[in-house]
Design a protein around this motif. Sequence first.
Motif, PDB file in Angstrom:
ATOM      1  N   GLY A 210      29.738  55.018  80.344  1.00  0.00           N
ATOM      2  CA  GLY A 210      29.730  55.575  81.513  1.00  0.00           C
ATOM      3  C   GLY A 210      31.069  55.798  82.377  1.00  0.00           C
ATOM      4  O   GLY A 210      31.419  56.475  82.932  1.00  0.00           O
ATOM      5  N   ARG A 211      31.917  54.770  81.894  1.00  0.00           N
ATOM      6  CA  ARG A 211      33.270  54.857  82.492  1.00  0.00           C
ATOM      7  C   ARG A 211      34.358  54.955  81.092  1.00  0.00           C
ATOM      8  O   ARG A 211      34.054  54.399  80.121  1.00  0.00           O
ATOM      9  N   ILE A 212      35.473  55.482  81.463  1.00  0.00           N
ATOM     10  CA  ILE A 212      36.481  55.644  80.473  1.00  0.00           C
ATOM     11  C   ILE A 212      37.592  55.053  80.965  1.00  0.00           C
ATOM     12  O   ILE A 212      38.298  55.449  81.802  1.00  0.00           O
ATOM     13  N   SER A 213      38.159  54.253  80.198  1.00  0.00           N
ATOM     14  CA  SER A 213      39.571  53.698  80.336  1.00  0.00           C
ATOM     15  C   SER A 213      40.586  54.356  79.734  1.00  0.00           C
ATOM     16  O   SER A 213      40.198  55.050  78.821  1.00  0.00           O
ATOM     17  N   ALA A 214      41.908  54.127  80.072  1.00  0.00           N
ATOM     18  CA  ALA A 214      43.042  54.888  79.454  1.00  0.00           C
ATOM     19  C   ALA A 214      43.019  54.602  78.003  1.00  0.00           C
ATOM     20  O   ALA A 214      43.230  55.569  77.101  1.00  0.00           O
ATOM     21  N   ALA A 215      42.827  53.144  77.630  1.00  0.00           N
ATOM     22  CA  ALA A 215      42.762  52.979  76.277  1.00  0.00           C
ATOM     23  C   ALA A 215      41.312  53.541  75.690  1.00  0.00           C
ATOM     24  O   ALA A 215      41.439  54.058  74.294  1.00  0.00           O
ATOM     25  N   ASP A 216      40.202  53.706  76.185  1.00  0.00           N
ATOM     26  CA  ASP A 216      39.406  54.419  75.547  1.00  0.00           C
ATOM     27  C   ASP A 216      39.511  55.617  75.467  1.00  0.00           C
ATOM     28  O   ASP A 216      39.237  56.161  74.083  1.00  0.00           O
ATOM     29  N   LEU A 217      40.188  56.369  76.239  1.00  0.00           N
ATOM     30  CA  LEU A 217      40.536  57.994  76.050  1.00  0.00           C
ATOM     31  C   LEU A 217      41.632  57.878  74.782  1.00  0.00           C
ATOM     32  O   LEU A 217      41.317  59.087  73.871  1.00  0.00           O
TER      33      LEU A 217
ATOM     34  N   LEU B  98      44.014  69.087  70.389  1.00  0.00           N
ATOM     35  CA  LEU B  98      44.090  67.778  70.993  1.00  0.00           C
ATOM     36  C   LEU B  98      45.025  67.664  72.173  1.00  0.00           C
ATOM     37  O   LEU B  98      44.708  66.790  73.219  1.00  0.00           O
ATOM     38  N   ASP B  99      45.932  68.525  72.201  1.00  0.00           N
ATOM     39  CA  ASP B  99      46.849  68.679  73.381  1.00  0.00           C
ATOM     40  C   ASP B  99      46.070  69.247  74.737  1.00  0.00           C
ATOM     41  O   ASP B  99      46.207  68.799  75.549  1.00  0.00           O
ATOM     42  N   ARG B 100      45.184  70.213  74.216  1.00  0.00           N
ATOM     43  CA  ARG B 100      44.464  70.824  75.398  1.00  0.00           C
ATOM     44  C   ARG B 100      43.409  69.572  75.842  1.00  0.00           C
ATOM     45  O   ARG B 100      43.167  69.855  77.285  1.00  0.00           O
ATOM     46  N   ILE B 101      42.785  68.846  75.065  1.00  0.00           N
ATOM     47  CA  ILE B 101      41.847  68.102  75.576  1.00  0.00           C
ATOM     48  C   ILE B 101      42.454  66.687  76.493  1.00  0.00           C
ATOM     49  O   ILE B 101      42.155  66.402  77.523  1.00  0.00           O
ATOM     50  N   ALA B 102      43.693  66.454  75.827  1.00  0.00           N
ATOM     51  CA  ALA B 102      44.465  65.363  76.411  1.00  0.00           C
ATOM     52  C   ALA B 102      44.871  65.774  78.033  1.00  0.00           C
ATOM     53  O   ALA B 102      44.688  65.437  78.944  1.00  0.00           O
ATOM     54  N   ASP B 103      45.564  67.179  77.991  1.00  0.00           N
ATOM     55  CA  ASP B 103      45.853  67.628  79.307  1.00  0.00           C
ATOM     56  C   ASP B 103      44.753  67.659  80.283  1.00  0.00           C
ATOM     57  O   ASP B 103      45.052  67.386  81.448  1.00  0.00           O
ATOM     58  N   ARG B 104      43.576  68.122  79.773  1.00  0.00           N
ATOM     59  CA  ARG B 104      42.397  68.271  80.729  1.00  0.00           C
ATOM     60  C   ARG B 104      41.926  67.248  81.002  1.00  0.00           C
ATOM     61  O   ARG B 104      41.752  67.094  82.382  1.00  0.00           O
ATOM     62  N   ALA B 105      42.068  66.149  80.390  1.00  0.00           N
ATOM     63  CA  ALA B 105      41.403  64.758  80.664  1.00  0.00           C
ATOM     64  C   ALA B 105      42.324  64.242  81.662  1.00  0.00           C
ATOM     65  O   ALA B 105      41.994  63.453  82.615  1.00  0.00           O
ATOM     66  N   ARG B 106      43.659  64.326  81.616  1.00  0.00           N
ATOM     67  CA  ARG B 106      44.491  63.956  82.580  1.00  0.00           C
ATOM     68  C   ARG B 106      44.272  64.508  83.933  1.00  0.00           C
ATOM     69  O   ARG B 106      44.174  63.856  84.770  1.00  0.00           O
TER      70      ARG B 106
END
Length: 376
Positions: free
Chosen positions: A20-27, A52-60
Motif C-alpha cells: 500500500g505504501r511505496i518507499s524510495a527504495a521500493d520504487l 523507464l524514464d517516463r515512469i520514473a519522471d511521473r512517479a517523482r
Amino acid sequence: MFDALGSSLRASLRRLTGSGRISAADLEAGLAEIRTSLISADVAMPVVAKLLDRIADRARVSEIVGGLGAGERMLGILHSALTETLGGSGRELDLRERPATILLLGVQGAGKTTTAAKLAYRLSKDGRRPMLVAADPRRPAAAEQLATLAAAIKVPMHREPIGTPVADIGTRAIAAARRLGLDVVIIDSSGRTTLDGELLEELRDLRNATKPRERLLVLDAATGQSALTIAEGFQSVAEPTGLILSKLDGDARGGAALSIAGGAGIPVVYVGTGERSDALERFHPERIANRILDMGDLATLAERVRDAEIGPAAGPDAEVRAKAAEARALRGGMTFDDLLGQLRQMSSLGPIGQVVKMIPGMGGMAEQADATRRGR
Ligand SMILES: Nc1nc2c(ncn2[C@@H]2O[C@H](COP(=O)(O)OP(=O)(O)OP(=O)(O)O)[C@@H](O)[C@H]2O)c(=O)[nH]1
Ligand SMILES: [Mg+2]
C-alpha cells in the motif's frame, strides 16, 4: 500476444504495491524489475530506457513515494507511460481524396498481400468502395494470390500483364477506379528479401505516378528489432506515413510491438492478428496498454461484436442492439444478456483466447488456468 510481458509487469506491480505504501527504495527496486520484464520480453533497449524514464519522471512528479493509494497511482503511471511509448493517441488514415490511394510497402513475405485484402475488407465494411491493385510486374503468382483474396471478400481488383511498368499499372488502376466510382485504391507492391536498388527504384516510380497520401509499411512482428532497420531502409524512398504490424498473433512475448511502435518514429495504424481477411485491428495505444496491464479492452471487444452482429445474417435492428451493448460495455455495465449474446457470436469474433483477454482481469485468470493445467 503480450502474455509474458503483461504477466511479468503485473507481478512486478503487485510486489511493488502489495503493502500500500511505496518507499524510495521500493520504487528503485520496482523500476529494476520492470526493466527486467521488458528486456526478457525482447523490448529494444532504447525503448526500455524511454519507458523507464517516463515512469520514473511521473512517479517523482506525482510524489508517489510514501503516499497512500500508491498501487492505483503506480498502475496509472505505468499505463500512461506505456500508452505514450506505443504512440499516444493513435492515428487515423487520411482518405479524403477521391479516390484515396494507399500504397503498401514491405520486404518479401512481410504480409503485404494479405494485409491489402484485410484493409479492403475493413474499409468495405465501413461503407467504402475499395479497389485492390496488384503491382508486382514479375510474379504472376502475386496477382493470382491477390485475385483469390479479392474474390473471397467481393472487392474489385485491377491487374495488368506481366512486364507492365509499375507506374503504368498504378495510373491505369486509379483511372479505372474513378470510372467505376470506387473511392479507395489499395496498391499491393512487390517485396524483395533485401532492399535492393531495383525494388527501391520501382517503389519510387510507383509513388511518383500514384502520389499516394498513405504509404503504409507492413512489418512482420516476428522479425522483432530488425523491423526497425527495415523501417529505416524504406524511409528515404517512401517516407512511410504509417506502420502495419503483421503476425502479431505470433508475438507471444509482446516485445516486438512495443519495440517497433516505440522505436520507429512512425505511428502504427493497424495490426494483423491472423491469416483471415477479418484479422486486422486498429492500433489504439491506450487499448493495447489496457491489454498489457490486464485492464481489459472492452472497446475493441465491443467493436468486434458490432462487426459480427452487423453481418449479413443479422436482423434489421442489429445495429441498434449492438450500439446499445457497446455503450453498456464502455460504461462498465455489460449485462449477462450482453455476455450471452457475445458468447453466441464467439466463433465470428476470432480465437477465444484473444477474446477472453479483452475482458478486464481475464488475462490473469487465463494465465492461472494455464498454470493449473500444467500442474503448477
Ligand atoms: N498468423 C498470421 N499470418 C499472417 C499474417 N499476415 C500475413 N500472414 C501470412 O504470412 C504469409 C506471407 O503473407 P503475404 O501477404 O503473402 O506477404 P507479402 O508481403 O505479400 O509477400 P511477397 O508478395 O512475397 O513479398 C502468408 O502465409 C500469410 O498468410 C498475420 O497477421 N498473422
Ligand atoms: Mg505479396
